[in-house]
Each structure stands twice: as structure tokens, then as C-alpha cells.
Design a protein around this motif. Structure first.
Motif, short mmCIF file in Angstrom:
data_model
loop_
_atom_site.label_atom_id
_atom_site.label_comp_id
_atom_site.label_asym_id
_atom_site.label_seq_id
_atom_site.Cartn_x
_atom_site.Cartn_y
_atom_site.Cartn_z
N UNK A 15 10.29 7.83 11.53
CA UNK A 15 9.43 8.99 11.26
C UNK A 15 7.95 8.66 11.33
N UNK A 16 7.60 7.41 11.62
CA UNK A 16 6.21 6.95 11.71
C UNK A 16 5.46 7.23 10.41
N UNK A 17 6.05 6.84 9.28
CA UNK A 17 5.41 7.04 7.99
C UNK A 17 5.46 5.75 7.19
N UNK A 18 4.72 5.73 6.09
CA UNK A 18 4.63 4.56 5.24
C UNK A 18 4.99 4.94 3.81
N UNK A 19 5.31 3.96 2.98
CA UNK A 19 5.67 4.21 1.58
C UNK A 19 6.10 2.91 0.92
N UNK A 20 6.87 3.02 -0.18
CA UNK A 20 7.32 1.83 -0.90
C UNK A 20 8.29 1.01 -0.06
N UNK A 21 9.11 1.65 0.73
CA UNK A 21 10.07 0.93 1.56
C UNK A 21 9.39 0.25 2.74
N UNK A 22 8.24 0.78 3.14
CA UNK A 22 7.50 0.22 4.28
C UNK A 22 6.01 0.27 3.93
N UNK A 23 5.54 -0.68 3.16
CA UNK A 23 4.13 -0.64 2.76
C UNK A 23 3.21 -0.87 3.94
N UNK A 24 2.06 -0.23 3.88
CA UNK A 24 1.06 -0.36 4.93
C UNK A 24 0.41 -1.73 4.82
#
Length: 56
Positions: A15-24
Motif C-alpha cells: 500500500x506504500x504506507x508506513x507505521x509501526x510494522x514498517x517504520x520510516x
């Protein structure tokens, strides 16, 4: 848990997004000091050769 799940790292990549599962990824880590900038020594300079002009 596949690529449509927004709570997983695979779903975040899809989804091309960031968050806790995929930190920037940041350039500066939290709580650490930046490395000091090293400046070049002012005393050492390179002398340029004199350019000879052709006689007219």
C-alpha cells in the motif's frame, strides 16, 4: 496475512504506507548526537602552475 493486510510490513509495502510494522527510516537516530563535521586544514593549499603566454 497477505499483501492486502495493512497491519503487516508486507501490506504496508504493497500500500506504500508506513507505521509501526514498517517504520520510516530516518537519518538521525533518536537520542544520539550527530557526528561533528571535519573541516579541511587551512594551511595546506595546492599551488597552481603559472601559464606561459605565447609571444605574438
Amino acid at each position: 496475512m497477505g499483501k492486502g493486510d495493512r497491519k503487516t510490513a508486507k501490506g504496508k509495502r504493497y500500500n506504500c504506507s508506513y507505521g509501526n510494522a514498517r517504520p520510516h527510516v530516518t537519518t538521525k537516530a533518536a537520542g544520539t548526537a550527530a557526528a561533528p563535521v571535519v573541516k579541511k586544514a587551512a594551511g595546506k593549499t595546492v599551488a597552481k602552475k603559472a601559464v606561459k603566454k605565447a609571444a605574438a
